[in-house]
Design a protein around this motif. Sequence first.
Motif, PDB file in Angstrom:
ATOM      1  N   ILE A 152       4.911   8.423   6.047  1.00  0.00           N
ATOM      2  CA  ILE A 152       5.035   8.919   7.859  1.00  0.00           C
ATOM      3  C   ILE A 152       3.408   8.475   8.628  1.00  0.00           C
ATOM      4  O   ILE A 152       4.199   8.290  10.054  1.00  0.00           O
ATOM      5  N   ASN A 153       3.077   8.126   8.135  1.00  0.00           N
ATOM      6  CA  ASN A 153       1.643   7.802   8.407  1.00  0.00           C
ATOM      7  C   ASN A 153       1.952   6.228   9.199  1.00  0.00           C
ATOM      8  O   ASN A 153       1.054   5.974  10.469  1.00  0.00           O
ATOM      9  N   LYS A 154       2.226   5.393   8.435  1.00  0.00           N
ATOM     10  CA  LYS A 154       2.505   4.071   9.092  1.00  0.00           C
ATOM     11  C   LYS A 154       3.703   4.307   9.716  1.00  0.00           C
ATOM     12  O   LYS A 154       3.778   3.204  10.552  1.00  0.00           O
ATOM     13  N   PHE A 155       4.384   5.256   9.592  1.00  0.00           N
ATOM     14  CA  PHE A 155       4.977   4.598  10.727  1.00  0.00           C
ATOM     15  C   PHE A 155       4.830   5.429  12.275  1.00  0.00           C
ATOM     16  O   PHE A 155       5.105   4.647  13.281  1.00  0.00           O
ATOM     17  N   ILE A 156       3.811   6.257  12.368  1.00  0.00           N
ATOM     18  CA  ILE A 156       3.387   6.787  13.118  1.00  0.00           C
ATOM     19  C   ILE A 156       2.366   5.853  14.161  1.00  0.00           C
ATOM     20  O   ILE A 156       2.353   5.010  15.208  1.00  0.00           O
ATOM     21  N   ASN A 157       1.760   4.891  13.353  1.00  0.00           N
ATOM     22  CA  ASN A 157       0.431   3.979  13.523  1.00  0.00           C
ATOM     23  C   ASN A 157       1.583   2.251  13.938  1.00  0.00           C
ATOM     24  O   ASN A 157       1.346   2.129  14.867  1.00  0.00           O
ATOM     25  N   PHE A 158       2.361   2.900  13.244  1.00  0.00           N
ATOM     26  CA  PHE A 158       3.037   0.821  14.175  1.00  0.00           C
ATOM     27  C   PHE A 158       4.393   1.579  14.444  1.00  0.00           C
ATOM     28  O   PHE A 158       3.871   0.689  15.717  1.00  0.00           O
ATOM     29  N   THR A 159       4.634   2.716  14.905  1.00  0.00           N
ATOM     30  CA  THR A 159       5.888   2.558  16.253  1.00  0.00           C
ATOM     31  C   THR A 159       4.850   3.029  17.470  1.00  0.00           C
ATOM     32  O   THR A 159       4.980   2.217  18.305  1.00  0.00           O
ATOM     33  N   TYR A 160       3.309   2.787  17.416  1.00  0.00           N
ATOM     34  CA  TYR A 160       2.191   3.412  18.063  1.00  0.00           C
ATOM     35  C   TYR A 160       1.520   1.732  18.753  1.00  0.00           C
ATOM     36  O   TYR A 160       2.078   1.436  20.226  1.00  0.00           O
ATOM     37  N   ARG A 161       1.524   0.949  17.789  1.00  0.00           N
ATOM     38  CA  ARG A 161       0.814  -0.126  17.868  1.00  0.00           C
ATOM     39  C   ARG A 161       2.296  -1.549  18.336  1.00  0.00           C
ATOM     40  O   ARG A 161       2.132  -2.325  19.721  1.00  0.00           O
ATOM     41  N   ILE A 162       3.011  -1.025  17.994  1.00  0.00           N
ATOM     42  CA  ILE A 162       4.919  -1.600  18.541  1.00  0.00           C
ATOM     43  C   ILE A 162       4.527  -1.159  20.095  1.00  0.00           C
ATOM     44  O   ILE A 162       4.619  -2.417  20.851  1.00  0.00           O
ATOM     45  N   PHE A 163       4.550  -0.435  20.790  1.00  0.00           N
ATOM     46  CA  PHE A 163       4.506   0.157  21.911  1.00  0.00           C
ATOM     47  C   PHE A 163       3.385  -0.280  22.655  1.00  0.00           C
ATOM     48  O   PHE A 163       3.250  -0.774  23.395  1.00  0.00           O
ATOM     49  N   SER A 208       0.769  -1.469   0.331  1.00  0.00           N
ATOM     50  CA  SER A 208      -0.305   0.016  -0.168  1.00  0.00           C
ATOM     51  C   SER A 208       0.812   1.382  -0.056  1.00  0.00           C
ATOM     52  O   SER A 208       0.140   2.159  -0.209  1.00  0.00           O
ATOM     53  N   ILE A 209       2.134   1.121   0.119  1.00  0.00           N
ATOM     54  CA  ILE A 209       3.791   2.332  -0.200  1.00  0.00           C
ATOM     55  C   ILE A 209       3.575   2.527  -1.707  1.00  0.00           C
ATOM     56  O   ILE A 209       3.453   3.391  -2.032  1.00  0.00           O
ATOM     57  N   ILE A 210       4.056   1.578  -2.000  1.00  0.00           N
ATOM     58  CA  ILE A 210       4.920   0.985  -3.147  1.00  0.00           C
ATOM     59  C   ILE A 210       3.089   1.423  -3.947  1.00  0.00           C
ATOM     60  O   ILE A 210       4.105   1.809  -5.418  1.00  0.00           O
ATOM     61  N   TYR A 237       5.694   9.804   0.438  1.00  0.00           N
ATOM     62  CA  TYR A 237       6.475  10.053   2.371  1.00  0.00           C
ATOM     63  C   TYR A 237       5.172  10.238   3.254  1.00  0.00           C
ATOM     64  O   TYR A 237       5.444   9.545   4.474  1.00  0.00           O
ATOM     65  N   VAL A 238       3.919  10.649   2.633  1.00  0.00           N
ATOM     66  CA  VAL A 238       3.122  10.462   3.811  1.00  0.00           C
ATOM     67  C   VAL A 238       3.020   9.692   4.055  1.00  0.00           C
ATOM     68  O   VAL A 238       2.710   9.348   5.247  1.00  0.00           O
ATOM     69  N   ASN A 239       2.226   8.922   3.017  1.00  0.00           N
ATOM     70  CA  ASN A 239       1.590   7.660   3.311  1.00  0.00           C
ATOM     71  C   ASN A 239       3.039   6.181   4.484  1.00  0.00           C
ATOM     72  O   ASN A 239       2.285   5.907   5.346  1.00  0.00           O
TER      73      ASN A 239
END
Length: 470
Positions: A304-315, A44-46, A300-302
């Motif tokens: 970054i959104n996944k970075f935020i989402n996944f980081t939250y989910r990991i923690f 969904s990014i590429i 990049y927007v996609n």
Amino acid sequence: MNKKKPSSISVMFYFFKIAFKTRPSYPFLIFFIILINATQPFLSIIFPTLIIEELTKVTTPEFSLSMIIMLVLTFTLSEFTMSSLSCLLWHFMSFNENMVNKEWKKIMGSKMMKMRYQHLENPEVLDQISKGQDGLFGYGNRLGGFQALITNFINIVSYIISLCGIIYIIAQINILLVIFLLLLIVIGLFLQRKAKNLEIKEWEERKRINRENDYYSSLISDFKYGKDIRLYHCSELLLSKNEEYLNDTYKYRKNMYKKYKLIGFLQTLINALNHLLTYGYVALYFIKGAITSISQYSLYVNAINKFINFTYRIFNSFMNINQNTKMMYEFRKFMEIDTTYKEGEKLVDFSKPLEIEFKDVSFKYPNSDNLVLNKVNIKLDPLKKYSIVGENGAGKTTFIKLLMRLYDPTEGVITLNGVDIKEYDIESYYQIFGVVFQDFQLIGFTLGENITSQDSFDEEKVNNILKDIN
């Protein structure tokens, strides 16, 4: 029961070891689910980036409709394949989880059947059993449970793998963006931590609330109390007690709601700042010319959104595992309850008359200072019949429990043919008796199985026993 709690990793390995032994396919399913979960986000990014890139060429000679069709079809087919495989693997995972849940129940049941009877009348042990069941099978589908532990473990590993690629993409703009995002995420995680702590506190308190609710509800609605309520005019007292309980519950829930509401507002504010930083920062780079196309902006927007989402989910998954293991440890604490007791190896000699004697036997129940039996002395002649009578609470049932060695005397000794009954093999000792308590239960098995407590038995012998007792 005050043993220091081990680490979350230690608790995880304890449960994984049992689960993987029960279902050897578990590790392989987990591996392939992690592989699919880690790969799928990049589709969904590429692919949207490549499709947008081609669409920007619509007015140029470089535009290729066949390329657009191929990208859309490849994207769709890839998503369909990944989702189908994931659904199939989770179906197998669900089957394994059901089988493992049956194993947990079998383990708990086996432990309870091996416990001394006195443990099953001990409120502390009963509370530990309840906590163990809640911790192992989950509470309200939000807290605890082995299934939640597996899911959170898969999420952590999958998202960490995905984040490695996502961070590489974001770093092409500015690595400082990752740092700014992490600062906001840390604040958001702090708020999530507060919310999780509230959930644990609510879980612990709700155990008491639910126990009180069950008790008051049973008093009001159970038919077996109907005669007493009417004869002794208890209805007003019971309704008053129930009303008092409901008011206390309402005040507690209202206080918890206020705390949840404040945390929810702050979390919403952090999410708004995340969106502002994501779209605003990338838009600024687009204006400056560092990003040269709409497709790159989308990429990049996609990411970054996944970075935020996944980081939250990991923690969040880390916190869930910490929370899960705290509650699942209650099952391990239950399994670690010492149920051993002194048992001899001497076998009962049935060729001799069996004489049982109570010598200065006194007894009080655990966590009680009141003696139910005090200095009891009696010799039971095998050739005589005895009837034990007394008022309610006089200790008649307790006397039988001691005789059966469901409990041991607090003081004194019980002997069989002059030998302390603790020195006899317990199974051999039980063969002396045929006991029917006033609250006896017939298990939902055949009559022969109820009589012999065995799967296979001599039917003729069972029929003869039934004839002998009419």
